[in-house]
Each structure stands twice: as C-alpha cells, then as structure tokens.
Design an enzyme around this catalytic site. Structure first.
Site, PDB file in Angstrom:
ATOM      1  N   THR A  71       0.865  -1.177   0.000  1.00  0.00           N
ATOM      2  CA  THR A  71       0.000   0.000   0.000  1.00  0.00           C
ATOM      3  C   THR A  71       0.903   1.230   0.000  1.00  0.00           C
ATOM      4  O   THR A  71       1.991   1.198   0.568  1.00  0.00           O
ATOM      5  CB  THR A  71      -0.886  -0.011   1.267  1.00  0.00           C
ATOM      6  OG1 THR A  71      -1.814  -1.073   1.169  1.00  0.00           O
ATOM      7  CG2 THR A  71      -1.621   1.307   1.450  1.00  0.00           C
ATOM      8  N   ARG A 120     -14.463  -6.656  -1.148  1.00  0.00           N
ATOM      9  CA  ARG A 120     -13.785  -6.409   0.129  1.00  0.00           C
ATOM     10  C   ARG A 120     -13.242  -4.985   0.164  1.00  0.00           C
ATOM     11  O   ARG A 120     -12.667  -4.492  -0.798  1.00  0.00           O
ATOM     12  CB  ARG A 120     -12.647  -7.405   0.320  1.00  0.00           C
ATOM     13  CG  ARG A 120     -11.858  -7.245   1.629  1.00  0.00           C
ATOM     14  CD  ARG A 120     -10.578  -6.476   1.419  1.00  0.00           C
ATOM     15  NE  ARG A 120      -9.757  -6.431   2.635  1.00  0.00           N
ATOM     16  CZ  ARG A 120      -8.618  -5.737   2.748  1.00  0.00           C
ATOM     17  NH1 ARG A 120      -8.176  -5.021   1.723  1.00  0.00           N
ATOM     18  NH2 ARG A 120      -7.936  -5.749   3.873  1.00  0.00           N
ATOM     19  N   ILE A 121     -13.428  -4.309   1.286  1.00  0.00           N
ATOM     20  CA  ILE A 121     -12.917  -2.961   1.499  1.00  0.00           C
ATOM     21  C   ILE A 121     -11.968  -2.998   2.686  1.00  0.00           C
ATOM     22  O   ILE A 121     -12.305  -3.538   3.740  1.00  0.00           O
ATOM     23  CB  ILE A 121     -14.056  -1.962   1.749  1.00  0.00           C
ATOM     24  CG1 ILE A 121     -14.933  -1.849   0.497  1.00  0.00           C
ATOM     25  CG2 ILE A 121     -13.510  -0.587   2.136  1.00  0.00           C
ATOM     26  CD1 ILE A 121     -16.202  -1.065   0.709  1.00  0.00           C
ATOM     27  N   GLY A 122     -10.786  -2.454   2.510  1.00  0.00           N
ATOM     28  CA  GLY A 122      -9.797  -2.445   3.573  1.00  0.00           C
ATOM     29  C   GLY A 122      -9.757  -1.127   4.323  1.00  0.00           C
ATOM     30  O   GLY A 122     -10.691  -0.329   4.277  1.00  0.00           O
ATOM     31  N   ASP A 123      -8.640  -0.894   5.008  1.00  0.00           N
ATOM     32  CA  ASP A 123      -8.509   0.310   5.826  1.00  0.00           C
ATOM     33  C   ASP A 123      -8.214   1.561   5.023  1.00  0.00           C
ATOM     34  O   ASP A 123      -8.535   2.672   5.452  1.00  0.00           O
ATOM     35  CB  ASP A 123      -7.392   0.125   6.863  1.00  0.00           C
ATOM     36  CG  ASP A 123      -6.027  -0.002   6.201  1.00  0.00           C
ATOM     37  OD1 ASP A 123      -5.198   0.922   6.328  1.00  0.00           O
ATOM     38  OD2 ASP A 123      -5.778  -1.031   5.544  1.00  0.00           O
ATOM     39  N   GLY A 142      -5.267  -4.710   6.949  1.00  0.00           N
ATOM     40  CA  GLY A 142      -6.371  -3.759   6.874  1.00  0.00           C
ATOM     41  C   GLY A 142      -7.446  -3.964   7.908  1.00  0.00           C
ATOM     42  O   GLY A 142      -7.935  -3.004   8.517  1.00  0.00           O
TER      43      GLY A 142
END
Length: 318
Positions: A184, A212-215, A237
C-alpha cells in the site's frame, strides 16, 4: 516549525532476503517520489497538492500495490481504493472498488471537492470518474504478469496474500488466513505554515473476496489529518480498521498532549497486534515519525532542516 514529508510503500513481513530486483526498484521509486514531494514543498505547494502528487507517482509505479501495480481479487480483476484528507478543514474524500481509474487518489480528491459526500464506491465511483473526465483505461491495463502469478499462487493454496509472502506450502490449511501485507502507498506532508494533509492508496489483498474494502479508504483508520498531525497507515487492513489506528494517533496528541512520536509509538507498539501495523506521520511542528511493528516497511522522509531517512527494516537491519 518547517515543512516535512514522509511516504511509505507498504509494511509487512518483508524478508531481509528480499532479492535486489524486487527491492532496488522500490527504493529508487521512493527516492524519486520523495524528491518530487520535497520540490513541491520548496515551491510552496499546498500539502494537499503535495500528497496527491506523490501518491499519483507511486500509483504509476508497477511495483507497488496501488494504481498500475494493484493486485488481483478472486475474480482476477483489480478493485482499487484510496483516500485523502486536509488537516485544516478536515475535508476528505475516499473511493473503493475502482477497476478503470488510472489514479484513484485524484478521484478521491474530486469526491472531496466536487460532491457533498466523503465516500463513493464501485459503479457509482466509476460513473463519477467518467463524469469528471478523469483518465480511465481498460481493466486489463492493471493486469501484470507478476500479479497473475501472485493470484495463481494464492489460489493454489486457497489463501489471501500480499506480495511479500514467501513460498506457500500447499498442505498448510489457510482458508481463513490473511498473509503478511505490504505495498500500500501513502504520503503525509506539512508546510512551513503548519498546514497538513494525508493520502493513501492501495489495490488491497491478492485473492480477496470481490467487494472487500480495507482500511485505506476509511477515514480514521488508513488516513487522517487535523490541525495537529497527518497519518497514513499500512499493514493488515482489518486490524487497522478495528484499531482506528490513524485517528488514535491524533486523539492521543489532542486529548493527552503527548508528542507525535509518543502517540504513534504507543498506538503501533501497545494498541495493536504485533505484525499488523505501520504508519508514517508528520506534525504541525514539522516532526516526522515512521513506526511499524511488522518485519519491515518501505519508507522515506525529509524535513526542511536537511534531515532525510530511507529504510525498509528496523534501523539495526537496514
């Protein structure tokens, strides 16, 4: 007080045996992007412009997990996400589920500046990108041979992983395991007037579930800035979301009155599991800190007084 900038290219279980062909290109890219950011600050560009500019450069580099280098989900396509925040106003923008946008960080800024909202995702975000005339390409633009191989490896082991993961033993049961993360990208900056900004961008996890959604796009988790500091995080995440890592650093400064370094060190070392978190942060006073509790974190920083730092592993290993 003076300007300062810090950027990262991901934290995770980065082996000290990382081959030069995988290490040097990333180090060179970080140096290049740091120089771009320093030049922009010296030219009195606003920190919001600086962090966007630097993250765009990182997104354009195929060896980082953002933009061009984004990893592939379980269906073999990218789903990119990014966020950006201005410290003085707390204005922010975030985006998820992008498959065609060349520079997600710039779309996040447009969401901040051109809509009444903070966060758009998936088809709505893609439609907004087209409305705004941002550069888009066919999704195959993001599918690199290296990322095809990463996905193949992950699928063979029924695993979710990121680039720094070592060879997988197929007999190990890993259905619910998330491997060490990295790549990232993020940047934080402060100018000589104490204006702060933060930006973060990623392609997420190899073989992640669709949607999927991360931080990274979550304000307060992957990205945060206020009048005291600016933070961009990297690592696992889900752990970063649970720990509201970026906001916790700012909250310790705001409510406890501790220094940037004390706040960041406490959050990374005491409030989050080992092997999960790294971050870069700057304060309104021009301080910089880049702690991580993972094996390594690609990172770089510079300050107006001439100090600069580049590293991957902990200082005794670099």
């Amino acid at each position: 007080m003076g300007w300062a900038i810090a950027l990262h290219g991901g934290a995770g279980d980065i082996p000290t045996t990382l081959p030069p062909e995988r290490r040097l290109s990333r180090e060179e890219a970080l140096r290049h992007c740091l120089n771009i950011g320093v030049a922009a600050l010296k030219a009195h560009k606003h920190p919001l412009d600086v962090v966007e500019l630097v993250v765009r450069e990182l997104e354009n580099h195929p060896n980082f997990n953002a933009g061009k280098g984004s990893v592939l989900n379980a269906h073999g396509v990218v789903e990119m996400e990014a966020s950006i925040m201005d410290g003085k106003t707390k204005n922010c923008g975030a985006v998820s589920g992008l498959t065609t946008v060349v520079n997600p960080i710039s779309l996040a800024r447009l969401i901040m500046e051109k809509t009444p909202h903070v966060y758009l995702g998936f088809q709505a975000a893609e439609a907004f990108a087209r409305e705004q005339g941002v550069e888009t390409v066919d999704p195959t633009h993001f599918v690199t041979p290296e990322n095809i191989e990463r996905l193949k490896q992950a699928k063979e082991a029924n695993r979710v992983q990121i680039d720094y993961t070592q060879s997988i033993e197929k007999e190990v049961k890993v259905e619910t395991h998330v491997a060490a993360e990295g790549e990232t990208v993020g940047c934080v900056a402060v100018d000589s007037d104490g204006n702060l900004a933060s930006a973060t961008s990623t392609g997420g996890l190899v073989n992640k579930m669709v949607g999927r959604i991360g931080d990274t796009p979550i304000i307060g988790a992957g990205t945060y800035a206020n009048n005291l500091c600016a933070i961009s995080t990297t690592g696992r995440g889900e752990a970063i979301i649970r720990g509201t890592v970026a906001r916790d650093v700012a909250a310790l400064m705001e409510f406890k009155g501790v220094s940037l370094k004390e706040a960041a060190d406490y959050v990374v070392e005491e409030m989050n599991p080992v092997g999960c978190v790294g971050l870069v942060a700057v304060s309104a006073k021009g301080e910089v800190t880049m702690p991580f509790n993972t094996t390594g974190m690609f990172r770089a920083s510079a300050t107006e007084d001439g100090h600069s730092e580049f590293g991957i592993w902990h200082s005794t290993q670099d």
